[in-house]
Design a protein around this motif. Structure first.
Motif, PDB file in Angstrom:
ATOM      1  N   UNK A  37      -1.500  -9.288  -0.512  1.00  0.00           N
ATOM      2  CA  UNK A  37      -1.310  -8.404  -1.722  1.00  0.00           C
ATOM      3  C   UNK A  37       0.013  -8.889  -2.455  1.00  0.00           C
ATOM      4  N   UNK A  38       0.079  -8.663  -3.658  1.00  0.00           N
ATOM      5  CA  UNK A  38       1.078  -9.062  -4.595  1.00  0.00           C
ATOM      6  C   UNK A  38       2.272  -7.669  -4.487  1.00  0.00           C
ATOM      7  N   UNK A  39       3.661  -8.419  -3.955  1.00  0.00           N
ATOM      8  CA  UNK A  39       4.452  -7.161  -3.861  1.00  0.00           C
ATOM      9  C   UNK A  39       4.721  -6.239  -5.072  1.00  0.00           C
ATOM     10  N   UNK A  40       4.426  -6.854  -6.474  1.00  0.00           N
ATOM     11  CA  UNK A  40       4.559  -6.200  -7.611  1.00  0.00           C
ATOM     12  C   UNK A  40       3.285  -5.256  -7.889  1.00  0.00           C
ATOM     13  N   UNK A  41       2.296  -5.247  -7.238  1.00  0.00           N
ATOM     14  CA  UNK A  41       1.075  -4.705  -7.358  1.00  0.00           C
ATOM     15  C   UNK A  41       0.115  -5.251  -8.172  1.00  0.00           C
ATOM     16  N   UNK A  42       0.237  -6.285  -8.727  1.00  0.00           N
ATOM     17  CA  UNK A  42      -0.640  -7.183  -9.511  1.00  0.00           C
ATOM     18  C   UNK A  42      -1.954  -7.318  -9.047  1.00  0.00           C
ATOM     19  N   UNK A  43      -2.996  -7.665  -9.912  1.00  0.00           N
ATOM     20  CA  UNK A  43      -4.350  -7.784  -9.507  1.00  0.00           C
ATOM     21  C   UNK A  43      -4.699  -9.174  -9.331  1.00  0.00           C
ATOM     22  N   UNK A  44      -5.603  -9.560  -8.517  1.00  0.00           N
ATOM     23  CA  UNK A  44      -5.959 -10.890  -8.561  1.00  0.00           C
ATOM     24  C   UNK A  44      -7.298 -11.203  -9.139  1.00  0.00           C
ATOM     25  N   UNK A  76     -10.012  -6.717  -6.472  1.00  0.00           N
ATOM     26  CA  UNK A  76      -9.139  -7.433  -6.883  1.00  0.00           C
ATOM     27  C   UNK A  76      -7.716  -7.008  -6.549  1.00  0.00           C
ATOM     28  N   UNK A  77      -7.717  -5.972  -5.579  1.00  0.00           N
ATOM     29  CA  UNK A  77      -6.388  -5.562  -5.023  1.00  0.00           C
ATOM     30  C   UNK A  77      -5.679  -6.331  -4.176  1.00  0.00           C
TER      31      UNK A  77
END
Length: 358
Positions: A37-44, A76-77
């Motif tokens: 996952x992205x530490x920032x909470x960004x989606x893929x 996407x999470x």
């Protein structure tokens, strides 16, 4: 109840941010799925079938290895890769032995053009071997998640039934959607376990039995180069339109006489010394035309991230500021990028005076 219009927009992950491993799932022997996952909470956001290049902190220094994304952009999470360590693996072996939840790694991408979304069709034939199953797994999951009924004949070849990656997950999807038709091929059965599927090496006869309408299908193939060569030869021998055949590989393809005759007339001269400038680093060196820009950078202490080193993965894409290069790639760069002035350092030879943004 939440008002969706008031929820904050999620950013889309870019490779400026490191990835954090959140789970490691063993699949089959020497194979695991790593989810990030992205530490920032960004989606893929990516195309099913694309790949990432990981920077792996080996004891002898950072190495870059390219892995197809095995998850789907419809989820996407998180983003996942599934890796299989071969006897001579270094980077993948490090991942299996050292990557644990909480570990952060840098990744480049997503990249690649091997995706069914680039070649829309009513019917698909996915043919894979071993860990080559990962891109077609992503494509199949994507179509499954759309909620529509796809038309996929999904062929996977493995040494033994116990080495078929994603078997249970694919069989679950196939049990819910009639349009996913699974065909397993194994070299030999597992001991004490009956096997009623196909056995042996994939061949034309099997193809005809698995997908009698193969001439109507868009084919996507991924696996070791000898396997893909056998698939190509089988299709060609049956009169298949090879313009509808697509493959992905991170191994150097064997050059054929026909390939060589298609190259342009420019041939790097081993005796010619040319001036190569790495503009961002302020370094100018003399190199032979037969030296690649990647080799010249390494020889002078400069780091250009690279993966496959033969023009497939696209990791070493850099911008050419001036001059001409002789570049023979294997699909790792798009025509649009070339027109915009980008090159692949691993397979570009400087012809005359050249400057690059490194």
């Amino acid at each position: 109840m939440n008002d969706l219009s008031t929820l904050p927009d999620r950013a889309i992950w870019s490779d400026n941010e490191m990835l954090e491993c959140v789970s490691v799932i063993p699949e089959v022997p020497n194979t695991a799925t790593f989810t990030f996952r992205a530490p920032s909470g960004a989606l893929f956001d990516f195309l099913p079938g694309q790949f990432l290049t990981l920077e792996i902190p080996m004891p002898g220094g950072t190495v870059h290895r390219t892995y197809t994304i095995s998850s789907s952009p419809s989820r996407p999470r998180s983003i996942s890769i599934t890796t299989k360590a071969q006897p001579d693996s270094l980077g993948t072996r490090w991942l299996l032995d050292n990557l644990t939840p909480g570990t952060r790694v840098r990744a480049l991408g997503p990249a690649g053009v091997f995706s069914h979304l680039n070649h829309p069709a009513e019917k698909y034939l996915f043919i894979s071997a071993g860990s080559g199953i990962t891109p077609v797994m992503s494509m199949t999951t994507y179509m499954f998640d759309l909620g529509l009924e796809p038309d996929i004949v999904f062929v996977n070849c493995a040494r033994r039934p116990g080495e078929i990656i994603f078997r249970e997950r694919l069989e679950h999807m196939a049990s819910r959607v009639p349009g996913i038709d699974l065909k397993w091929v194994v070299e030999r059965p597992d001991r004490y376990a009956p096997w009623i599927g196909f056995q042996g090496q994939f061949n034309q006869l099997m193809l005809g039995l698995m997908a009698p309408d193969y001439l109507e299908r868009e084919v996507f193939c991924c696996g070791p180069e000898p396997f893909m060569r056998a698939v190509r030869e089988a299709l060609q021998g049956l009169g298949y339109d090879m313009d509808r055949y697509h493959q992905e590989s991170f191994q150097a393809p064997a050059a054929t006489e026909a390939d060589l005759t298609e190259l342009d007339d420019v041939v790097p001269d081993e005796s010619a010394q040319v001036e190569l400038t790495f503009a961002a680093s302020g370094v100018t060196v003399k190199v032979a035309e037969t030296d690649t820009i990647l080799a010249a950078a390494r020889a002078n202490g400069l780091n250009i991230p690279s993966g496959c080193t033969f023009g497939v993965c696209g990791t070493c894409k850099i911008r050419k500021l001036s001059g001409e290069v002789h570049m023979v790639h294997n699909g790792g760069i798009s025509e649009d990028d070339i027109e915009a002035g980008y090159i692949l350092a691993c397979c570009s030879n400087p012809i005359g005076k050249v400057s690059v943004d490194v």
